[in-house]
Design a protein around this motif. Structure first.
Motif, PDB file in Angstrom:
ATOM      1  N   ALA A  60     -97.703  88.741 -17.167  1.00 51.31           N
ATOM      2  CA  ALA A  60     -96.142  88.290 -17.186  1.00 51.31           C
ATOM      3  C   ALA A  60     -95.345  88.484 -18.474  1.00 51.31           C
ATOM      4  CB  ALA A  60     -96.266  86.809 -16.584  1.00 51.31           C
ATOM      5  N   ALA A  61     -95.830  88.577 -19.544  1.00 55.62           N
ATOM      6  CA  ALA A  61     -95.229  88.824 -20.647  1.00 55.62           C
ATOM      7  C   ALA A  61     -94.316  90.175 -20.657  1.00 55.62           C
ATOM      8  CB  ALA A  61     -96.099  88.666 -21.812  1.00 55.62           C
ATOM      9  N   PRO A  62     -94.875  91.217 -20.243  1.00 59.37           N
ATOM     10  CA  PRO A  62     -93.994  92.488 -20.150  1.00 59.37           C
ATOM     11  C   PRO A  62     -92.832  92.265 -19.343  1.00 59.37           C
ATOM     12  CG  PRO A  62     -96.446  93.168 -20.435  1.00 59.37           C
ATOM     13  CD  PRO A  62     -96.337  91.648 -20.047  1.00 59.37           C
ATOM     14  N   VAL A  63     -93.088  91.610 -18.266  1.00 64.07           N
ATOM     15  CA  VAL A  63     -91.935  91.609 -17.322  1.00 64.07           C
ATOM     16  C   VAL A  63     -90.875  90.602 -17.878  1.00 64.07           C
ATOM     17  CG1 VAL A  63     -91.483  91.118 -14.979  1.00 64.07           C
ATOM     18  CG2 VAL A  63     -93.729  91.785 -15.338  1.00 64.07           C
ATOM     19  N   VAL A  64     -91.376  89.393 -18.811  1.00 60.34           N
ATOM     20  CA  VAL A  64     -90.412  88.532 -19.096  1.00 60.34           C
ATOM     21  C   VAL A  64     -89.692  89.334 -20.252  1.00 60.34           C
ATOM     22  CG1 VAL A  64     -90.199  86.246 -20.497  1.00 60.34           C
ATOM     23  CG2 VAL A  64     -91.816  86.521 -18.443  1.00 60.34           C
ATOM     24  N   ALA A  65     -90.422  90.078 -21.145  1.00 58.83           N
ATOM     25  CA  ALA A  65     -89.902  90.728 -22.228  1.00 58.83           C
ATOM     26  C   ALA A  65     -88.856  91.666 -21.833  1.00 58.83           C
ATOM     27  CB  ALA A  65     -90.825  91.575 -22.922  1.00 58.83           C
ATOM     28  N   MET A  66     -89.013  92.360 -20.631  1.00 58.26           N
ATOM     29  CA  MET A  66     -87.989  93.447 -20.247  1.00 58.26           C
ATOM     30  C   MET A  66     -87.054  92.879 -19.549  1.00 58.26           C
ATOM     31  SD  MET A  66     -87.332  96.614 -19.546  1.00 58.26           S
ATOM     32  CE  MET A  66     -88.489  97.718 -19.528  1.00 58.26           C
ATOM     33  N   THR A  67     -87.267  91.957 -18.978  1.00 61.17           N
ATOM     34  CA  THR A  67     -85.934  91.004 -18.167  1.00 61.17           C
ATOM     35  C   THR A  67     -84.879  90.397 -19.204  1.00 61.17           C
ATOM     36  OG1 THR A  67     -87.407  90.461 -16.279  1.00 61.17           O
ATOM     37  CG2 THR A  67     -85.594  89.068 -16.456  1.00 61.17           C
ATOM     38  N   ALA A  68     -85.620  89.662 -20.139  1.00 62.22           N
ATOM     39  CA  ALA A  68     -84.953  89.243 -21.278  1.00 62.22           C
ATOM     40  C   ALA A  68     -84.056  90.149 -22.126  1.00 62.22           C
ATOM     41  CB  ALA A  68     -85.891  88.610 -22.306  1.00 62.22           C
ATOM     42  N   SER A  69     -84.655  91.322 -22.321  1.00 59.70           N
ATOM     43  CA  SER A  69     -84.030  92.674 -23.233  1.00 59.70           C
ATOM     44  C   SER A  69     -82.812  93.074 -22.408  1.00 59.70           C
ATOM     45  CB  SER A  69     -84.671  93.677 -23.329  1.00 59.70           C
ATOM     46  OG  SER A  69     -85.940  93.271 -24.458  1.00 59.70           O
ATOM     47  N   LEU A  70     -83.072  93.098 -20.708  1.00 60.08           N
ATOM     48  CA  LEU A  70     -81.725  93.975 -20.216  1.00 60.08           C
ATOM     49  C   LEU A  70     -80.824  92.938 -19.613  1.00 60.08           C
ATOM     50  CD1 LEU A  70     -84.191  95.835 -17.590  1.00 60.08           C
ATOM     51  CD2 LEU A  70     -82.723  96.546 -19.550  1.00 60.08           C
ATOM     52  N   THR A  71     -81.057  91.547 -20.164  1.00 59.07           N
ATOM     53  CA  THR A  71     -79.949  90.493 -19.976  1.00 59.07           C
ATOM     54  C   THR A  71     -79.121  90.530 -21.196  1.00 59.07           C
ATOM     55  OG1 THR A  71     -81.459  89.078 -18.769  1.00 59.07           O
ATOM     56  CG2 THR A  71     -79.521  88.094 -19.434  1.00 59.07           C
ATOM     57  N   GLY A 102     -79.413  86.996 -29.228  1.00 57.40           N
ATOM     58  CA  GLY A 102     -80.301  86.573 -30.095  1.00 57.40           C
ATOM     59  C   GLY A 102     -81.536  85.840 -29.780  1.00 57.40           C
ATOM     60  N   PHE A 103     -81.357  84.842 -29.061  1.00 59.85           N
ATOM     61  CA  PHE A 103     -82.215  83.950 -28.172  1.00 59.85           C
ATOM     62  C   PHE A 103     -83.052  84.664 -27.343  1.00 59.85           C
ATOM     63  CE2 PHE A 103     -79.954  79.761 -29.262  1.00 59.85           C
ATOM     64  CZ  PHE A 103     -80.462  79.775 -30.391  1.00 59.85           C
ATOM     65  N   LEU A 104     -82.316  85.830 -26.571  1.00 61.90           N
ATOM     66  CA  LEU A 104     -83.034  86.459 -25.598  1.00 61.90           C
ATOM     67  C   LEU A 104     -84.142  87.483 -26.199  1.00 61.90           C
ATOM     68  CD1 LEU A 104     -79.946  87.237 -22.938  1.00 61.90           C
ATOM     69  CD2 LEU A 104     -82.036  85.756 -22.785  1.00 61.90           C
ATOM     70  N   LEU A 105     -83.559  88.015 -27.264  1.00 63.88           N
ATOM     71  CA  LEU A 105     -84.496  89.124 -27.865  1.00 63.88           C
ATOM     72  C   LEU A 105     -85.512  88.382 -28.392  1.00 63.88           C
ATOM     73  CD1 LEU A 105     -82.006  91.419 -29.548  1.00 63.88           C
ATOM     74  CD2 LEU A 105     -83.199  91.891 -27.456  1.00 63.88           C
ATOM     75  N   ALA A 106     -85.257  87.101 -29.211  1.00 65.70           N
ATOM     76  CA  ALA A 106     -86.341  86.375 -29.705  1.00 65.70           C
ATOM     77  C   ALA A 106     -87.293  86.017 -28.542  1.00 65.70           C
ATOM     78  CB  ALA A 106     -85.907  85.132 -30.185  1.00 65.70           C
ATOM     79  N   LEU A 107     -87.021  85.781 -27.391  1.00 62.91           N
ATOM     80  CA  LEU A 107     -87.899  85.292 -26.403  1.00 62.91           C
ATOM     81  C   LEU A 107     -88.757  86.597 -25.896  1.00 62.91           C
ATOM     82  CD1 LEU A 107     -88.644  83.755 -23.724  1.00 62.91           C
ATOM     83  CD2 LEU A 107     -86.783  84.424 -22.470  1.00 62.91           C
ATOM     84  N   ALA A 108     -88.133  87.669 -25.787  1.00 59.77           N
ATOM     85  CA  ALA A 108     -88.953  88.840 -25.536  1.00 59.77           C
ATOM     86  C   ALA A 108     -89.979  88.994 -26.643  1.00 59.77           C
ATOM     87  CB  ALA A 108     -87.886  90.185 -25.446  1.00 59.77           C
ATOM     88  N   SER A 109     -89.511  88.983 -27.795  1.00 59.15           N
ATOM     89  CA  SER A 109     -90.615  89.112 -28.820  1.00 59.15           C
ATOM     90  C   SER A 109     -91.676  88.034 -28.922  1.00 59.15           C
ATOM     91  CB  SER A 109     -90.012  89.012 -30.277  1.00 59.15           C
ATOM     92  OG  SER A 109     -90.823  89.044 -31.270  1.00 59.15           O
TER      93      SER A 109
END
Length: 308
Positions: free
Chosen positions: A59-70, A95-102
């Motif tokens: 699930a992590a790659p999907v979460v990271a991609m979704t956060a980045s595209l937001t 910044g929080f969204l990019l941090a969530l992806a990382s």
């Protein structure tokens, strides 16, 4: 169109930078479209997960991609005016969204149980503890200059007067953000983004245990993150011109071309830096990131000393 532009153009920007680096080294280099071919190949391969890994590993790659595209919905990618979500999230929200992806990718690396993946995740979070305060101080500088931490307000302030670009506080904050971008995009002098040397791997190591479409999402998300960080530096701090002031098709099309042109120019600068410095030793990376932190702190101080 803002998320779609980032999604479609991000691999091409990576391919362009790789091509420029190869030319600087006297090599022919890969095709500019090579990242697209690599993604297509990965999407046709089988996906595997390590034994014992939980559902979050996939699930992590999907979460990271979704956060980045937001994030492109919150920052000025193509328009000079805020989108419906543009005033709901500020620079800190992005910044929080990019941090969530990382964070998601780091947790997935730990879930895998692989030594190299865990090593990369540990290093990324260790140095990230220094880079995140840098971003916060950059936000403080923006908030003190504009009275708000909305990226659209900062871009409008820069567009209102060219003198804003050469003000000490602005230059220091921009320099600090640029150093963070070098770190976050795994560029020399921090990391060889195409290498597999365990002595210096950070970003490249975290995705070691992924395969197939999930590995493609991680690589695609990493390219999107690179273009998003470039966009923040260009369209918020350095050159917020060429943005569309209306929603007409031709205005948006010109804004897309302007964004890609500015991103390629910044990519050329990064490629030159990538080929001009040797990679730092691992324990020296903290000094590199600390220098960015000091620049961000000085940006705040100069506002109170007449430089803002």
């Amino acid at each position: 169109m803002q998320p779609v532009t980032v999604l479609v153009a991000a691999p091409g920007l990576s391919g362009m930078i790789a091509k420029i680096e190869a030319r600087l080294q006297g090599r022919r280099g890969p095709r500019v479209l090579q990242p697209y071919y690599d993604l297509a190949k990965l999407f046709h391969k089988e996906s595997l997960a390590p034994a014992g890994a939980s559902w979050f590993f996939l699930a992590a790659p999907v979460v990271a991609m979704t956060a980045s595209l937001t994030v492109p919905l919150l920052i000025p990618v193509l328009t000079s005016f805020g989108l419906p979500l543009g005033y709901m999230g500020d620079i800190i929200g992005g910044g929080f969204l990019l941090a969530l992806a990382s964070f998601s990718v780091a947790v997935a690396a730990v879930e895998s149980g692989g030594p190299y993946a865990q090593l990369g995740a540990s290093r990324a979070k260790t140095f990230g503890a220094i880079t995140e305060p840098v971003v916060l101080f950059v936000v403080f500088t923006v908030a003190l200059v504009t009275g708000t931490d909305l990226p659209y307000a900062q871009a409008a302030t820069v567009r209102s007067s060219a003198d804003q670009i050469i003000r000490p506080a602005h230059l220091l904050a921009s320099a600090a953000l640029f150093l963070v971008i070098l770190y976050e995009t795994a560029r020399i002098p921090v990391e060889t983004h195409t290498g597999t040397n365990e002595f210096g791997m950070i970003e490249e190591a975290r995705s070691f245990e992924h395969s197939g479409p999930y590995l493609a999402l991680l690589k695609w998300g990493s390219a999107c993150k690179q273009l998003i960080l470039y966009t923040i530096l260009i369209d918020v701090f350095l050159a917020p011109w060429g943005l569309a002031s209306t929603t007409r098709i031709h205005s948006v099309a010109l804004a897309v071309l302007a964004l890609l042109g500015k991103a390629v120019l910044l990519g050329c600068v990064v490629a030159v830096i990538d080929n001009s410095f040797a990679k730092l030793r691992l324990f020296k990376i903290t000094e590199f990131v600390s220098a960015a932190f000091l620049l961000a702190v000085l940006a705040v101080f100069t506002l109170y000393l007449g430089g803002g």
